[in-house]
Design a protein around this motif. Structure first.
Motif, short mmCIF file in Angstrom:
data_model
loop_
_atom_site.label_atom_id
_atom_site.label_comp_id
_atom_site.label_asym_id
_atom_site.label_seq_id
_atom_site.Cartn_x
_atom_site.Cartn_y
_atom_site.Cartn_z
N UNK A 18 -5.54 10.16 -4.07
CA UNK A 18 -4.23 10.08 -4.72
C UNK A 18 -4.34 9.31 -6.03
N UNK A 19 -5.14 8.24 -6.00
CA UNK A 19 -5.32 7.42 -7.20
C UNK A 19 -6.25 8.11 -8.19
N UNK A 20 -7.31 8.75 -7.68
CA UNK A 20 -8.30 9.40 -8.55
C UNK A 20 -7.68 10.56 -9.32
N UNK A 21 -6.72 11.25 -8.71
CA UNK A 21 -6.10 12.41 -9.35
C UNK A 21 -4.81 12.05 -10.08
N UNK A 22 -4.50 10.78 -10.12
CA UNK A 22 -3.30 10.30 -10.79
C UNK A 22 -3.69 9.75 -12.16
N UNK A 23 -2.89 10.05 -13.18
CA UNK A 23 -3.24 9.65 -14.55
C UNK A 23 -2.80 8.23 -14.90
N UNK A 24 -2.19 7.53 -13.95
CA UNK A 24 -1.64 6.21 -14.22
C UNK A 24 -2.66 5.11 -13.89
N UNK A 25 -3.27 4.49 -14.88
CA UNK A 25 -4.29 3.47 -14.60
C UNK A 25 -3.71 2.21 -13.98
N UNK A 26 -2.42 1.96 -14.17
CA UNK A 26 -1.81 0.77 -13.59
C UNK A 26 -1.72 0.89 -12.07
N UNK A 27 -1.49 2.09 -11.57
CA UNK A 27 -1.48 2.29 -10.12
C UNK A 27 -2.88 2.06 -9.54
N UNK A 28 -3.91 2.56 -10.23
CA UNK A 28 -5.28 2.34 -9.75
C UNK A 28 -5.62 0.86 -9.76
N UNK A 29 -5.24 0.16 -10.81
CA UNK A 29 -5.52 -1.28 -10.89
C UNK A 29 -4.80 -2.03 -9.78
N UNK A 30 -3.58 -1.63 -9.49
CA UNK A 30 -2.83 -2.27 -8.41
C UNK A 30 -3.46 -2.04 -7.05
N UNK A 31 -4.04 -0.86 -6.86
CA UNK A 31 -4.67 -0.54 -5.58
C UNK A 31 -5.96 -1.32 -5.38
N UNK A 32 -6.65 -1.62 -6.46
CA UNK A 32 -7.91 -2.36 -6.36
C UNK A 32 -7.69 -3.74 -5.75
N UNK A 36 0.84 -1.21 0.00
CA UNK A 36 0.00 0.00 0.00
C UNK A 36 0.87 1.25 0.00
N UNK A 37 1.92 1.26 0.81
CA UNK A 37 2.80 2.43 0.88
C UNK A 37 3.43 2.72 -0.48
N UNK A 38 3.85 1.67 -1.19
CA UNK A 38 4.46 1.87 -2.51
C UNK A 38 3.46 2.47 -3.49
N UNK A 39 2.25 1.90 -3.53
CA UNK A 39 1.24 2.35 -4.48
C UNK A 39 0.80 3.78 -4.17
N UNK A 40 0.49 4.04 -2.90
CA UNK A 40 -0.04 5.36 -2.55
C UNK A 40 1.00 6.47 -2.71
N UNK A 41 2.24 6.21 -2.33
CA UNK A 41 3.24 7.26 -2.46
C UNK A 41 3.54 7.55 -3.93
N UNK A 42 3.55 6.52 -4.76
CA UNK A 42 3.76 6.74 -6.20
C UNK A 42 2.61 7.55 -6.79
N UNK A 43 1.39 7.22 -6.38
CA UNK A 43 0.22 7.94 -6.89
C UNK A 43 0.20 9.38 -6.39
N UNK A 44 0.54 9.57 -5.11
CA UNK A 44 0.57 10.92 -4.55
C UNK A 44 1.59 11.78 -5.28
N UNK A 45 2.77 11.24 -5.53
CA UNK A 45 3.81 11.99 -6.22
C UNK A 45 3.35 12.42 -7.61
N UNK A 46 2.76 11.48 -8.34
CA UNK A 46 2.31 11.80 -9.70
C UNK A 46 1.15 12.79 -9.69
N UNK A 47 0.18 12.59 -8.78
CA UNK A 47 -0.96 13.49 -8.72
C UNK A 47 -0.55 14.89 -8.28
N UNK A 48 0.37 14.97 -7.31
CA UNK A 48 0.81 16.28 -6.82
C UNK A 48 1.64 17.01 -7.86
N UNK A 49 2.30 16.27 -8.74
CA UNK A 49 3.11 16.89 -9.78
C UNK A 49 2.27 17.35 -10.96
N UNK A 50 1.29 16.53 -11.35
CA UNK A 50 0.53 16.79 -12.58
C UNK A 50 -0.84 17.43 -12.35
#
Length: 216
Positions: A143-157, A90-104
């Motif tokens: 973090x996932x909803x505002x992130x453009x990476x669908x693979x991160x969302x799929x991993x979180x599911x 969870x930490x890996x997925x959420x931090x990656x999503x947060x970084x991407x969402x906060x950047x983009x």
């Protein structure tokens, strides 16, 4: 096509059974590790065993039940090792999503995060623990909803509903403060700091989740 002409598809009995059973697991009506009977569930819901069986298969895919041939079906329950693995994943997925969402997509992310923290303040004063757990889940899912990476969302599911169930069984005492610091860090553009705080915040849950799994 006009929205007025749209016909809503009615839920099937399997959908209804799935929704009800998932809610029962998440909210704690069904205990972690508890054996469930298709016949008894069908009787309680007033439907046949077939939609119950189909619903349980869907819940297995989401990690909420374990189906063992010749033994039966059980609500999921994690070992301490599995809890640790889940928290690290969870930490890996959420931090990656947060970084991407906060950047983009920082403005939208901030708006949504602050909205949930404001909800937490009101709900914490009301003492509504169940609603706090839902808000907590919604906050992190942004973090996932505002992130453009669908693979991160799929991993979180893969872990989303197990997390939801564990959250309801192990509320945190400092929810507002621990989430507001993330909002503040993102607001000031301190993305690395926010990701480090989130990583620590997620791993702090490990002990509570293990304790929740120990309760029968």
């Amino acid at each position: 096509m006009s929205e007025q002409l749209r016909v809503e598809r009615p839920q099937t009995l399997t959908d209804l059974a799935y929704d009800r059973l998932r809610e029962g697991i998440v909210l704690g009506e069904l205990k972690l590790g508890e054996q469930v009977s298709e016949a008894l569930l069908a009787q309680r819901m007033g439907i046949s065993k077939t939609p119950i069986r189909e619903a349980l298969v869907r819940l297995k895919i989401e990690g909420l039940v374990d189906i063992h041939p010749q033994r039966g079906t059980f609500v999921f329950k994690l070992t301490p090792e599995q809890v640790g693995q889940l928290c690290r994943y969870r930490a890996m997925i959420e931090t990656a999503a947060l970084r991407e969402a906060a950047t983009m997509n920082r403005a939208e992310l901030l708006k949504r995060m602050q909205m949930h923290v404001d909800e937490m303040v009101i709900t914490e004063k009301a003492g509504d623990v169940d609603r706090l757990s839902r808000i907590d889940m919604n906050f992190h899912y942004e973090f996932l909803a505002c992130c453009a990476n669908p693979y991160l969302r799929a991993g979180y599911e893969l872990i989303r509903y197990q997390l939801t169930a564990l959250r309801h069984r192990s509320p945190i005492p400092n929810m507002v403060d621990s989430h507001q610091v993330l909002v503040d860090a993102i607001a000031h553009g301190h993305i690395d700091e926010a990701c480090a705080q989130l990583h620590e915040h997620v791993l702090e849950n490990e002990g509570r989740y293990i304790a929740a799994c120990d309760v029968m």
